[in-house]
Scaffold this active site. Structure first.
Site, short mmCIF file in Angstrom:
data_model
loop_
_atom_site.label_atom_id
_atom_site.label_comp_id
_atom_site.label_asym_id
_atom_site.label_seq_id
_atom_site.Cartn_x
_atom_site.Cartn_y
_atom_site.Cartn_z
CG ASN A 177 -16.65 45.19 -28.72
OD1 ASN A 177 -15.99 45.87 -27.94
ND2 ASN A 177 -17.60 45.70 -29.48
CG ASP A 212 -22.70 35.15 -33.15
OD1 ASP A 212 -21.58 34.60 -33.18
OD2 ASP A 212 -23.09 35.87 -32.21
CG ASP A 270 1.55 88.80 25.24
OD1 ASP A 270 1.46 88.63 24.00
OD2 ASP A 270 2.38 89.55 25.77
CE LYS A 275 2.94 96.26 18.28
NZ LYS A 275 3.25 97.64 18.75
CD GLU A 310 5.72 86.46 23.40
OE1 GLU A 310 4.65 86.09 23.89
OE2 GLU A 310 5.88 87.60 22.91
CG ASP A 365 22.21 72.18 -5.93
OD1 ASP A 365 22.02 72.83 -4.87
OD2 ASP A 365 21.33 72.07 -6.81
#
Length: 422
Positions: A8, A21, A309, A313, A318, A339
Site C-alpha cells: 500500500n 502479519d 518627441d 502624436k 514617424e 486556409d
C-alpha cells in the site's frame, strides 16, 4: 498455497485477512522462511493468498516505480532521468502524428545515448532504455468531470546537422519528411504509457502528445537507461530580428507627403484617435482580412512605440515608418492564413511571429495564446498587430536597459510599473 506480496503506497492500512502479519497461518511455515518473509512492520506491505487477491480485486494496473525501488541501497543498476512538462490548448497541445499541422508544436526532448549495454543478451548491440509518459493531476481533474487523456509518444533520430544543439524546436517540415524511429505501442487513456527500446548510440527527439490536439494537461516523462543518458528539453532561444528603419524626410515621396497633409490636418500630426479612423477606412477595403479596424488601445501603443518627441502624436517621418510596418503586418497575416479564412488560428500565430522576426520558447507562446486568442483560438488582425507592437516595444526597451547584451536587467518599482502598463 500461493501467496502474493502487496504494498500500500500510503503505508497506513494493511490486509487483515488470511496471511496478514499476525495471522496464525504463519505458524505452519518453516521458522527460517517465516522470518525471511513475514517481517512485522506497519509499513503498508503485506502478504495475502492469491485466491483472496482474485476475489477482492477486479483490475490490475502495473505501476512502474523507479528502477531502484525494490533493490538494496548499495546496488542501483539503471539510471533515471525525469522531466516535467505540459500541453496547453492552442499552443503546445498539438495532438499525435495524425495532425501534421500541429504535431510539431508539442513539447520536444532530446535523449543522448552514448554507451552501449555491457551485456547484449539478444546478441544485438545498442543502448537499452525505457520511456514512461505519465499524466499528472488526473485524479483531481476527474472530480471535475474529466477523464484520462489518450496519450503516447514518438522517438525521432536527430539529423546530423542538428546534433549537439538544444536551442532548435524541430518544425513541421521535419516531421512531414521523417519517420519515427520508435514510438509507444499504442495511444491509450491510462495514467502511464511505458515501453522498452534498444537503439544505436546517438541523439533522438522524444515527442510526447495527446492523441487529439487542444487537450490541456500536465505530464512527467521518465527515461530509464542501463547506462547514463543525457535528457533535456529542446526549445527555441529568444531572438528578435528587428529592422531599424533609418528614414529621413528626403526618403519620403511627394505622394505620401500629400496624403499625410490631408490626413493630419492643420497641426501636421496624427493622434491615436485619428489613426484609428484612418485605418478603419483603409482596412474596410480589404476582402482578404476580416477586421472592423484596429482598437483604440492598439492605435495608442503604436503611437507610443514611434512617438520619439513625446507629443503623443506622429509626425510625417514617424507616420511613414508606421505605415511601412502596417503594410508588413498585413502581408504576414495574409500569407500565414493558408486556409484563406481571413483570420489566423493560434497555431498559425507561431509561424507568423517567426516571419515577423521573433523566435520565442514554448512558454511564451502559451502566454501569447492566452492573452491574444479568443475562445475559438482565433487571433484577429487587431490582436495580431497589438501582439507584434508590444513584443517589439518590450525588446527595444530591454535592449536600451541592457547595452552590454548580458541578458539581464534590474528595474526599480516605478520602472517596472511603467513598463507593465504598456
Amino acid at each position: 498455497q500461493k501467496l502474493i506480496r502487496i504494498r500500500n503506497p500510503w503505508g497506513e492500512v494493511e490486509w487483515t485477512g488470511r496471511w496478514n502479519d499476525n495471522c496464525p497461518n504463519w505458524n505452519t511455515v518453516d521458522p527460517e522462511v517465516r522470518e525471511r518473509l513475514a517481517e512485522r512492520h506497519e509499513d503498508g506491505e503485506f502478504w495475502m493468498s492469491f485466491s483472496d487477491f482474485l476475489r477482492h480485486y477486479s483490475r490490475l494496473e502495473i505501476c512502474n516505480l523507479t528502477p531502484d525501488t525494490l533493490t538494496s541501497d548499495t546496488y542501483k543498476k539503471w539510471k533515471l532521468t525525469k522531466m516535467d512538462g505540459n500541453w496547453r490548448r492552442g499552443s503546445t497541445a498539438g495532438g499525435c502524428r495524425n495532425y501534421p499541422n500541429t504535431f510539431w508544436m508539442n513539447p520536444q526532448y532530446v535523449i543522448k545515448l552514448e554507451e552501449e549495454d555491457e551485456d547484449q543478451e539478444d546478441g544485438e548491440s545498442g543502448c537499452t532504455f525505457l520511456v514512461g509518459l505519465i499524466q499528472k493531476h488526473r485524479r483531481r481533474q476527474r472530480k471535475m468531470g474529466e477523464d484520462m487523456h489518450t496519450i503516447g509518444f514518438g522517438i525521432y533520430e536527430v539529423p546530423e546537422e542538428l546534433r549537439g544543439q538544444t536551442n532548435i524546436h524541430l518544425g513541421k517540415n521535419f516531421f512531414l519528411t521523417t519517420r519515427a524511429r520508435e514510438r509507444s505501442d499504442t495511444f491509450i487513456n491510462l495514467r502511464e504509457v511505458l515501453n522498452r527500446f534498444k537503439l544505436p548510440p546517438g541523439e533522438y527527439i522524444l515527442v510526447p502528445s495527446t492523441f487529439e490536439p487542444n487537450k490541456n494537461g500536465d505530464f512527467c516523462v521518465r527515461v530509464f537507461s542501463e547506462k547514463k543518458a543525457d535528457y533535456q528539453a529542446v526549445d527555441d532561444e529568444i531572438e528578435a530580428d528587428l529592422e531599424e528603419a533609418d528614414v529621413s524626410e528626403d526618403d519620403i515621396d511627394d505622394g505620401f507627403r500629400r496624403l499625410f497633409a490631408q490626413l493630419a490636418g492643420e497641426d501636421a500630426e496624427i493622434s491615436a484617435f485619428e489613426l484609428q479612423n484612418i485605418l478603419r477606412r483603409v482596412l474596410a477595403k480589404r476582402q482578404d482580412i476580416k477586421t472592423d479596424g484596429l482598437s483604440i488601445e492598439t492605435c495608442k501603443i503604436m503611437v507610443d512605440m514611434l512617438d520619439s518627441d513625446g507629443t503623443g502624436k506622429l509626425g510625417l517621418k514617424e507616420f511613414y515608418v508606421l505605415w511601412t510596418k502596417i503594410q508588413k503586418y498585413q502581408k504576414i497575416y495574409r500569407e500565414i492564413d493558408v486556409d484563406r479564412s481571413g483570420t489566423m488560428n493560434s497555431y498559425e500565430m507561431r509561424k507568423a511571429l517567426e516571419e515577423a522576426g521573433f523566435k520565442l520558447p514554448c512558454q511564451l507562446h502559451e502566454v501569447i495564446v492566452a492573452r491574444f486568442a479568443d475562445d475559438q483560438l482565433i487571433i484577429d488582425f487587431d490582436n495580431f498587430v497589438r501582439c507584434l507592437v508590444r513584443l517589439e516595444t518590450l525588446f527595444k526597451i530591454f535592449k536600451q536597459l541592457d547595452p552590454d547584451n548580458t541578458g539581464m536587467i534590474q528595474l526599480d518599482l516605478i520602472s517596472w510599473l511603467c513598463f507593465s502598463v504598456l
